[in-house]
Design a protein around this motif. Structure first.
Motif, PDB file in Angstrom:
ATOM      1  N   GLY A   1       0.823  -1.204   0.000  1.00 17.57           N
ATOM      2  CA  GLY A   1       0.000   0.000   0.000  1.00 17.57           C
ATOM      3  C   GLY A   1       0.856   1.252   0.000  1.00 17.57           C
ATOM      4  O   GLY A   1       0.595   2.210  -0.745  1.00 17.57           O
ATOM      5  N   MET A   2       1.887   1.256   0.834  1.00 21.45           N
ATOM      6  CA  MET A   2       2.798   2.397   0.855  1.00 21.45           C
ATOM      7  C   MET A   2       3.667   2.431  -0.389  1.00 21.45           C
ATOM      8  O   MET A   2       3.981   3.508  -0.909  1.00 21.45           O
ATOM      9  N   ALA A   3       4.057   1.254  -0.884  1.00 19.67           N
ATOM     10  CA  ALA A   3       4.879   1.205  -2.099  1.00 19.67           C
ATOM     11  C   ALA A   3       4.179   1.874  -3.271  1.00 19.67           C
ATOM     12  O   ALA A   3       4.816   2.538  -4.094  1.00 19.67           O
ATOM     13  N   ALA A   4       2.854   1.711  -3.356  1.00 26.29           N
ATOM     14  CA  ALA A   4       2.102   2.313  -4.462  1.00 26.29           C
ATOM     15  C   ALA A   4       2.265   3.827  -4.466  1.00 26.29           C
ATOM     16  O   ALA A   4       2.518   4.442  -5.512  1.00 26.29           O
ATOM     17  N   SER A   5       2.131   4.450  -3.296  1.00 26.84           N
ATOM     18  CA  SER A   5       2.246   5.910  -3.235  1.00 26.84           C
ATOM     19  C   SER A   5       3.692   6.359  -3.405  1.00 26.84           C
ATOM     20  O   SER A   5       3.953   7.443  -3.943  1.00 26.84           O
ATOM     21  N   ILE A   6       4.633   5.531  -2.969  1.00 22.94           N
ATOM     22  CA  ILE A   6       6.049   5.852  -3.155  1.00 22.94           C
ATOM     23  C   ILE A   6       6.400   5.841  -4.638  1.00 22.94           C
ATOM     24  O   ILE A   6       7.097   6.738  -5.141  1.00 22.94           O
ATOM     25  N   VAL A   7       5.925   4.830  -5.358  1.00 25.71           N
ATOM     26  CA  VAL A   7       6.163   4.760  -6.808  1.00 25.71           C
ATOM     27  C   VAL A   7       5.591   5.996  -7.496  1.00 25.71           C
ATOM     28  O   VAL A   7       6.239   6.610  -8.367  1.00 25.71           O
ATOM     29  N   ASP A   8       4.375   6.395  -7.114  1.00 24.96           N
ATOM     30  CA  ASP A   8       3.755   7.580  -7.713  1.00 24.96           C
ATOM     31  C   ASP A   8       4.577   8.836  -7.408  1.00 24.96           C
ATOM     32  O   ASP A   8       4.748   9.709  -8.270  1.00 24.96           O
ATOM     33  N   THR A   9       5.081   8.926  -6.193  1.00 16.93           N
ATOM     34  CA  THR A   9       5.892  10.086  -5.806  1.00 16.93           C
ATOM     35  C   THR A   9       7.195  10.129  -6.601  1.00 16.93           C
ATOM     36  O   THR A   9       7.623  11.206  -7.063  1.00 16.93           O
ATOM     37  N   LEU A  10       7.827   8.980  -6.770  1.00 16.32           N
ATOM     38  CA  LEU A  10       9.056   8.926  -7.561  1.00 16.32           C
ATOM     39  C   LEU A  10       8.793   9.340  -9.007  1.00 16.32           C
ATOM     40  O   LEU A  10       9.567  10.111  -9.595  1.00 16.32           O
ATOM     41  N   LYS A  11       7.692   8.833  -9.568  1.00 16.01           N
ATOM     42  CA  LYS A  11       7.363   9.195 -10.951  1.00 16.01           C
ATOM     43  C   LYS A  11       7.159  10.705 -11.082  1.00 16.01           C
ATOM     44  O   LYS A  11       7.613  11.326 -12.059  1.00 16.01           O
ATOM     45  N   ALA A  12       6.473  11.287 -10.094  1.00  7.39           N
ATOM     46  CA  ALA A  12       6.212  12.730 -10.129  1.00  7.39           C
ATOM     47  C   ALA A  12       7.503  13.533 -10.069  1.00  7.39           C
ATOM     48  O   ALA A  12       7.552  14.686 -10.524  1.00  7.39           O
ATOM     49  N   ASN A  13       8.559  12.918  -9.530  1.00  8.55           N
ATOM     50  CA  ASN A  13       9.861  13.587  -9.447  1.00  8.55           C
ATOM     51  C   ASN A  13      10.831  13.119 -10.524  1.00  8.55           C
ATOM     52  O   ASN A  13      12.030  13.409 -10.456  1.00  8.55           O
ATOM     53  N   GLY A  14      10.297  12.393 -11.519  1.00  7.63           N
ATOM     54  CA  GLY A  14      11.127  11.942 -12.627  1.00  7.63           C
ATOM     55  C   GLY A  14      12.128  10.875 -12.248  1.00  7.63           C
ATOM     56  O   GLY A  14      13.192  10.764 -12.875  1.00  7.63           O
ATOM     57  N   MET A  15      11.807  10.060 -11.246  1.00  3.23           N
ATOM     58  CA  MET A  15      12.739   9.049 -10.751  1.00  3.23           C
ATOM     59  C   MET A  15      12.198   7.635 -11.003  1.00  3.23           C
ATOM     60  O   MET A  15      11.003   7.384 -10.835  1.00  3.23           O
ATOM     61  N   LYS A  16      13.082   6.736 -11.395  1.00  3.01           N
ATOM     62  CA  LYS A  16      12.729   5.323 -11.537  1.00  3.01           C
ATOM     63  C   LYS A  16      13.849   4.498 -10.911  1.00  3.01           C
ATOM     64  O   LYS A  16      14.917   4.324 -11.506  1.00  3.01           O
ATOM     65  N   ILE A  17      13.605   4.031  -9.699  1.00  5.22           N
ATOM     66  CA  ILE A  17      14.573   3.242  -8.947  1.00  5.22           C
ATOM     67  C   ILE A  17      13.845   2.066  -8.310  1.00  5.22           C
ATOM     68  O   ILE A  17      12.612   2.068  -8.212  1.00  5.22           O
ATOM     69  N   PRO A  18      14.569   1.031  -7.878  1.00  3.46           N
ATOM     70  CA  PRO A  18      13.900  -0.126  -7.282  1.00  3.46           C
ATOM     71  C   PRO A  18      13.136   0.231  -6.006  1.00  3.46           C
ATOM     72  O   PRO A  18      13.650   0.935  -5.128  1.00  3.46           O
ATOM     73  N   VAL A  19      11.898  -0.273  -5.938  1.00  2.00           N
ATOM     74  CA  VAL A  19      11.047  -0.132  -4.754  1.00  2.00           C
ATOM     75  C   VAL A  19      10.513  -1.514  -4.411  1.00  2.00           C
ATOM     76  O   VAL A  19      10.021  -2.228  -5.292  1.00  2.00           O
ATOM     77  N   GLY A  20      10.619  -1.897  -3.172  1.00  2.66           N
ATOM     78  CA  GLY A  20      10.090  -3.194  -2.747  1.00  2.66           C
ATOM     79  C   GLY A  20       8.883  -3.016  -1.848  1.00  2.66           C
ATOM     80  O   GLY A  20       8.659  -1.952  -1.278  1.00  2.66           O
ATOM     81  N   GLY A  21       8.096  -4.086  -1.706  1.00  5.36           N
ATOM     82  CA  GLY A  21       6.914  -4.024  -0.856  1.00  5.36           C
ATOM     83  C   GLY A  21       6.659  -5.334  -0.148  1.00  5.36           C
ATOM     84  O   GLY A  21       7.564  -6.135   0.071  1.00  5.36           O
TER      85      GLY A  21
END
Length: 362
Positions: A238-258
């Motif tokens: 659940g938190m990973a979903a919002s973290i991924v969205d936040t990274l995308k909004a900042n132009g970032m694509k890095i590994p995120v685990g959940g």
């Protein structure tokens, strides 16, 4: 003991229970303990709906089905606290007022339950801590090996970072501080990550809330700089979903685990937005909880189904601890599909058709 062995054990235990408790609710004579009162109700209190879909989608129906298979005249009195601690206390007290003698409790705040769990024990009610170890005089504990879960998360994040892990700075967004499982996930993750990455540059609790996790991720980006973050540990999906969205909004694509293998997380794993999740097969956990509940309802020794011990304060709690499984894009088919958690049709939207085909999900 691996997950498959444990599932076999739970399955064989259920068969043994069906035989040993053939009289349960079927007029086969009196049995010791709670069943002698005639109350065939088992309470089931789960903690939330919004931040994790597993409880309504999996735990509740699986536990109800398993209990029904063991005791045909047993009923389940269910309530969900939807994240509200005071609501769960009211639900717990309501079960005691009805004379319910066995309660499966997954606490909203595991640290605050001691007074009411102890009061229940004094009244002769047996509380089984389900998934999270509640404070107080609980009769048994059913969960996954939570420190091992954190270790697997940390190791999977290292694998996702790859050969540059030793130069990587990681952000950690942990679970709620009121949840003892979150502390064990954190401990396990640190065990895998510490000394293997350059630094844990930022670490905060996301409180199991996606909106809090997003806020913390933005703080981490501001504090460290986008170019100085190489991966993010998120304690759940659940938190990973919002973290991924936040990274995308900042132009970032890095590994995120959940963690939790929610259907949206599996889709993110297939699309490459999330590096991995943790699959905790719900059926073995639900079956073990049902076995122990029916044993206790009939005043029987639970050591056959709760064969390990978990330290809680000065007490050692009879426990059943199961083994989690890492899910990556390459293993979706062999884990959540083969394990029966999802069908390919549940996951493979038209947008993911190519990704599913590449991952062998069909």
């Amino acid at each position: 003991m691996n997950a498959m062995t444990r599932r076999t054990l739970v399955g064989s235990t259920a068969v043994a229970m069906a035989l040993a408790l053939a009289a349960c609710g079927q007029g086969g004579g009196s049995t010791p303990g709670a069943s002698a009162t005639g109350n065939k109700t088992i309470g089931l209190l789960l903690p939330e709906k919004a931040s994790s879909t597993r409880y309504e989608s999996f735990d509740k129906p699986l536990i109800e089905k398993s209990i029904a298979g063991l005791c045909t005249k047993c009923t389940v009195d269910y309530a969900n606290a939807n994240g509200e601690e005071h609501t769960q206390r009211e639900q717990f007290d309501a079960l005691l007022a009805k004379g319910v003698k066995v309660i499966l409790l997954d606490p909203v705040n595991a640290k605050s339950t001691a007074s009411w769990v102890d009061a229940a024990a004094r009244q002769g009610a047996k509380v089984i801590a389900y998934d999270r170890l509640a404070a107080g005089n609980v009769a048994a504990y059913v969960s996954f090996d939570n420190q091992r879960t954190g270790e697997l998360q940390g190791h999977a994040l290292l694998e996702a970072i790859g050969p540059k892990a030793q130069d990587a700075q990681v952000v950690m967004i942990n679970g709620a501080e009121s949840d003892p499982n979150a502390a064990m996930f954190k401990t396990g993750a640190h065990h895998s990550l510490d000394g293997k990455v350059k630094a844990i540059g930022y670490e905060q609790s996301g409180d199991w809330k996606p909106e809090v996790a997003a806020q913390k991720m933005n703080e981490a980006i501001h504090a460290l700089g986008k170019e100085n973050i190489q991966a993010v540990y998120s304690a759940n999906d659940g938190m990973a979903a919002s973290i991924v969205d936040t990274l995308k909004a900042n132009g970032m694509k890095i590994p995120v685990g959940g963690q939790d293998a929610s259907v949206d997380a599996i889709r993110r794993v297939l699309s490459g937005d999330q590096a991995f999740t943790i699959y905790k097969p719900y059926k073995p956990e639900a079956d073990a909880a049902a076995d122990i509940a029916v044993y206790l309802l009939n005043g029987l020794d639970i050591t056959a189904v709760a064969s390990s011990l978990t330290q809680s304060g000065d007490a050692q709690i009879p426990s059943m601890l199961l083994t989690p499984i890492v899910v990556t894009k390459q293993t979706v088919s062999d884990t959540v599909i083969r394990g029966g958690l999802y069908k390919a049709a549940d996951i493979c939207t038209p947008e993911l058709a190519t990704a599913c085909q590449q991952a062998g999900v069909s």
